[in-house]
Design a protein around this motif. Structure first.
Motif, mmCIF file in Angstrom:
data_model
loop_
_atom_site.group_PDB
_atom_site.id
_atom_site.type_symbol
_atom_site.label_atom_id
_atom_site.label_comp_id
_atom_site.label_asym_id
_atom_site.label_seq_id
_atom_site.Cartn_x
_atom_site.Cartn_y
_atom_site.Cartn_z
ATOM 1 N N SER A 121 0.837 -1.199 0.000
ATOM 2 C CA SER A 121 0.000 0.000 0.000
ATOM 3 C C SER A 121 0.870 1.247 0.000
ATOM 4 O O SER A 121 0.543 2.252 -0.640
ATOM 5 N N THR A 122 2.003 1.184 0.692
ATOM 6 C CA THR A 122 2.891 2.351 0.702
ATOM 7 C C THR A 122 3.504 2.579 -0.674
ATOM 8 O O THR A 122 3.498 3.693 -1.195
ATOM 9 N N LYS A 137 -4.525 3.391 -0.457
ATOM 10 C CA LYS A 137 -5.016 3.241 0.901
ATOM 11 C C LYS A 137 -5.138 1.749 1.220
ATOM 12 O O LYS A 137 -5.547 0.967 0.370
ATOM 13 N N LYS A 138 -4.763 1.371 2.435
ATOM 14 C CA LYS A 138 -4.894 -0.023 2.825
ATOM 15 C C LYS A 138 -6.183 -0.211 3.616
ATOM 16 O O LYS A 138 -6.445 0.518 4.560
ATOM 17 N N ILE A 139 -6.975 -1.175 3.196
ATOM 18 C CA ILE A 139 -8.192 -1.496 3.945
ATOM 19 C C ILE A 139 -8.025 -2.902 4.473
ATOM 20 O O ILE A 139 -7.705 -3.815 3.724
ATOM 21 N N ARG A 140 -8.237 -3.054 5.767
ATOM 22 C CA ARG A 140 -7.923 -4.336 6.367
ATOM 23 C C ARG A 140 -9.171 -4.993 6.933
ATOM 24 O O ARG A 140 -9.986 -4.357 7.589
ATOM 25 N N LEU A 141 -9.302 -6.260 6.631
ATOM 26 C CA LEU A 141 -10.381 -7.041 7.216
ATOM 27 C C LEU A 141 -9.756 -8.175 8.013
ATOM 28 O O LEU A 141 -9.116 -9.055 7.456
ATOM 29 N N PRO A 154 -7.950 3.500 -6.261
ATOM 30 C CA PRO A 154 -7.615 2.091 -6.049
ATOM 31 C C PRO A 154 -7.050 1.862 -4.646
ATOM 32 O O PRO A 154 -6.394 2.740 -4.080
ATOM 33 N N THR A 155 -7.328 0.681 -4.105
ATOM 34 C CA THR A 155 -6.901 0.402 -2.735
ATOM 35 C C THR A 155 -6.127 -0.917 -2.679
ATOM 36 O O THR A 155 -6.083 -1.660 -3.649
ATOM 37 N N VAL A 156 -5.542 -1.161 -1.527
ATOM 38 C CA VAL A 156 -4.995 -2.487 -1.232
ATOM 39 C C VAL A 156 -5.892 -3.085 -0.168
ATOM 40 O O VAL A 156 -6.091 -2.492 0.880
ATOM 41 N N LEU A 157 -6.476 -4.219 -0.476
ATOM 42 C CA LEU A 157 -7.384 -4.858 0.472
ATOM 43 C C LEU A 157 -6.665 -6.031 1.119
ATOM 44 O O LEU A 157 -6.247 -6.969 0.439
ATOM 45 N N LEU A 158 -6.527 -5.965 2.429
ATOM 46 C CA LEU A 158 -5.864 -7.048 3.159
ATOM 47 C C LEU A 158 -6.910 -7.861 3.901
ATOM 48 O O LEU A 158 -7.606 -7.337 4.765
#
Lengths: 456, 302
Positions: free
Chosen positions: B56-57, B62-66, B141-145
């Protein structure tokens, strides 16, 4: 390239990796983006698509090495490549040889040509063949003799190559040697063990002391008074486990709005829904299937394990218990009908269990699969209690692999001291590869640890 | 394409504070190029979650975490209707509703009139977006973790399939939501249970193991630039020997880094028996493990 990849996918499939068409398509797309001259990248791209769990990676590495290094894929890439004219000549000569008519021979000749798919399939079939032996006359020779037949074919082929070589010109001994080397490789593949990588296996050695003295002594060394004390402790333990489960669900149960209930309560406030009511989520049913060895070698522990299973069945609604020596016997009903002591006695004197027979885990698993496999689903925790001593019978580990696939977790409790695990006829090493968790369980402390750690 | 080449991935990840092996970089590159989710496996603490953070960096997303756990359901992962808010609004605009149906002749007509207004109640306003929906409907766009997917129930895994292959979710009241931008999805698993074939088919797989000694030394030097080369090398040797022991929980990179920090704070620049027993609690998380390391100290240090 496409051709090569399809070939490799076919080999992976016959080598017991599940590769779907969509994965092959992905791999083709991905290979456009990597540089072929860099093998790390090439291999990583294939690995990421073809081996989708840690368990499969060992197998993938083996097949990759076989196909891209040992086979050199000369024939797959271009038919006139590395394989010399002489080598092909010898192979053609072999094919014309009338002696070689066995289906294994054609697989071996393909192997010589650089296509191991048929041979891998042959090995896979060998490992997974069904055996129906009569209970009176048991042996594990079926698989061994089938393997032996393949070995004999390899030797025959070697002889044929030698003949073809001396019959022909003498200058091509080098190519004959290369073919012989390849047959040696086939021979090695036949004998090597190919177990999945199971480094996620949770191996627990508990050293914690919950109870002094009584907790540390092995089950075999307890006096009758201590046995009663112990049963009490087990009962308490399992009750605690049930309470813990209940709490877990209660915490997460305020979720969906219950419209009916909310409207009913709003009547008190002139139809204004002041109190919002939520629907209770139904508790999740956990299923346990327990298989308990009651043979002579684990006699003293079996009594306690049965006791523990009894308490479990008492507390949880969906527990199926089986006792086994050389066949799986359903003892759920006995546990339901009688109270603890009597039930255990009943099991240990049941006529359905052949107490005189030799323990045969392979047979037990096979019977279990045939009659009770429908009980296993993704909610099921399978607990196996036993020392894995199978009297050198065929261990049938592929059935355990099958159970692993269908169940949530397999936990193996071994009542034998750990130092003896891998000695003699113990198959625990074989079975270990398919369990999620394995722990020694020969005294109360270890049993307490197990029940406290248990997440269902 | 997000990344230019595998080397580009390595360079940018390193800039973001993550040193990747060539294999990791290759898989990340392929996932980014092919818009495929990555399923990351590996022992605890080997940097699976860290990879998502670094991604994400370096991708400037943006990092979205579940975080997954047992009992996680759609309401917590995807979306939820805000019932309380809906009810509150209904109460507040009660008059307005009465006006609306006062002219209706029959009940059927009244129902029809209210039905026309249904959209007002099942709209974005009352929708509480949870991580998955946030990732899909984000403007950038995001990074989904999706962390520790193996802890979630099999049902939840099945529910993820639509998202991972089509990058869309269906909300019965609103219809199908397609992703504005396809997020970079990273799923991590500790291998508590095996993933289903269907899920595995939709992802590409990456296994992060304990790093090679050279790579680990590089990581330590990056995290602690001041550390002496000699000390770092010695540390790696010791840690790798400890990993060979039969421990309950083997030390990972995170433990190595913690240990390096501890040594730096205590100003220890020589790994001796004494230094080891002072800092052992950083490396071993169980007492029985610490005891085992202490017992085999001679073998570890020489």
């Amino acid at each position: 390239m496409m051709h090569l990849l399809l070939k490799f996918a076919a080999i992976c499939r016959s080598g017991d990796l599940r590769v779907s068409t969509s994965e092959v398509i992905d791999a083709v797309t991905h290979l456009q983006w990597v540089d072929f001259s860099d093998e790390t990248g090439f291999k990583a791209a294939l690995k990421a698509n073809f081996a989708k769990s840690r368990r499969e990676q060992g197998n993938f590495d083996r097949l990759y090495h076989l196909f891209f290094h040992e086979m050199q894929t000369s024939t797959a890439l271009d038919p006139d490549g590395e394989q010399t004219v002489e080598q092909r000549q010898i192979i053609t000569q072999l094919q014309e040889n009338e002696m070689l008519t066995d289906p294994i021979d054609s697989a071996l000749i393909d192997f010589l040509k650089g296509d191991p798919a048929a041979f891998l399939q042959e090995i896979y079939n060998l490992e997974n063949r069904e055996e129906y032996s009569s209970p009176a006359l048991k042996s594990n020779l079926g698989q061994l003799s089938a393997r032996l037949a393949v070995m004999l074919r390899i030797n025959a082929l070697k002889g044929a190559i030698g003949e073809a070589n001396t019959g022909g010109r003498s200058g091509d001994s080098q190519s004959a040697e290369r073919l012989l080397g390849r047959l040696d490789r086939a021979y090695k593949m036949l004998t090597e063990d190919n177990r999945p990588n199971n480094d996620a296996l949770k191996k627990v050695r508990s050293n914690e002391t919950h109870f002094r003295d009584i907790g540390e002594r092995s089950f075999a060394a307890l006096s009758p008074a201590e046995i009663v004390q112990m049963q009490e402790i087990i009962k308490k333990l399992v009750r605690k486990l049930r309470d813990r489960m209940g709490r877990r669900y209660a915490a997460g149960s305020r979720r969906y709005l219950d419209v009916k209930k909310t409207l009913r309560h709003s009547g008190r406030f002139q139809g204004i829904p002041i109190e919002i009511k939520y629907r209770q989520r139904p508790l999740k049913k956990t299923k346990i299937i327990a298989l308990c060895d009651v043979s002579g070698s684990v006699w003293s522990a079996a009594r306690f394990m049965l006791n523990m299973l009894y308490s479990m069945q008492d507390c949880f609604s969906a527990v199926h218990s089986f006792a086994f020596i050389s066949g799986a016997t359903d003892i759920t009903e006995i546990f339901e009908k009688y109270e603890a002591d009597k039930a255990v006695e009943k099991v240990l004197s049941s006529r359905k269990i052949e107490f005189g027979a030799l323990t045969d885990y392979g047979e037990v698993f096979q019977q279990f699969r045939r009659h009770h496999m429908h009980l296993v689903n993704k909610r099921t925790t399978v607990i196996i209690v036993g020392d894995g001593r199978s009297n050198y019978h065929n261990p049938r580990e592929e059935i355990l692999a099958d159970i692993r696939e269908k169940s949530r977790r397999i936990i193996w409790l071994n009542p034998e001291p750990e130092d003896f695990w891998h000695t003699g006829d113990s198959e625990i090493n074989t079975y270990k590869a398919y369990c999620h968790e394995i722990r020694p369980c020969r005294n109360l402390n270890q049993l307490v640890d197990f029940v406290e750690d248990l997440v269902l | 394409m997000e990344f230019e080449s595998i080397d580009d991935v390595m360079k940018r990840l390193e800039k973001a504070g993550y040193i990747a092996s060539r294999e990791i970089a290759t898989v990340v590159f392929l996932a980014a190029a092919g818009n495929k989710p990555i399923l990351v496996e590996g022992p605890a603490g080997s940097g699976k979650t860290e990879l998502a953070r670094a991604l994400s960096t370096c991708m400037n997303r943006k990092k979205i975490r579940l975080q997954c756990y047992e009992g996680l359901d759609e309401a917590k992962a995807l979306y939820e209707w805000e019932y309380a808010k809906q009810l509150l609004y209904t109460q507040m605009i009660k008059e307005k509703i009465n006006d609306l149906i006062s002219e209706a002749d029959t009940i059927a007509d009244a129902v029809e009139r209210i039905a026309d207004q249904e959209d007002a109640f099942f709209s974005e306003r009352f929708l509480l977006a949870r991580p998955l929906l946030q990732a899909i409907s984000a403007d950038d766009p995001t990074v989904l973790l999706i962390d520790e997917i193996d802890k979630a129930d099999p049902e939840f895994e099945a529910f993820l399939l639509e998202l991972l292959s089509e990058f869309q979710v269906s909300i019965p009241e609103l219809g199908i939501r397609k992703a504005k931008h396809i997020p970079m999805v990273v799923l991590t698993s500790n291998n508590y249970r095996d993933m289903s074939d269907a899920l595995k088919r939709r992802c590409i797989h990456l296994y992060i193991d304990y790093p090679e000694p050279a790579l680990e030394a590089k990581i330590i030097r990056m995290k602690l630039p001041g550390i002496e080369q000699r000390l770092a090398d010695k540390m790696i040797v010791v840690i790798n020997r400890i990993r060979e022991l039969d421990l309950k929980k083997r030390p990972c990179i995170s433990e190595t880094i913690d240990w390096a920090h501890a040594l730096a704070v205590l100003r220890i620049d020589e790994i001796t028996r004494e230094a080891m027993s002072d800092t052992i609690n950083v490396i071993c998380k169980y007492r029985s493990d610490a005891d085992m390391v202490k017992a085999s100290m001679d073998r570890i240090l020489h």
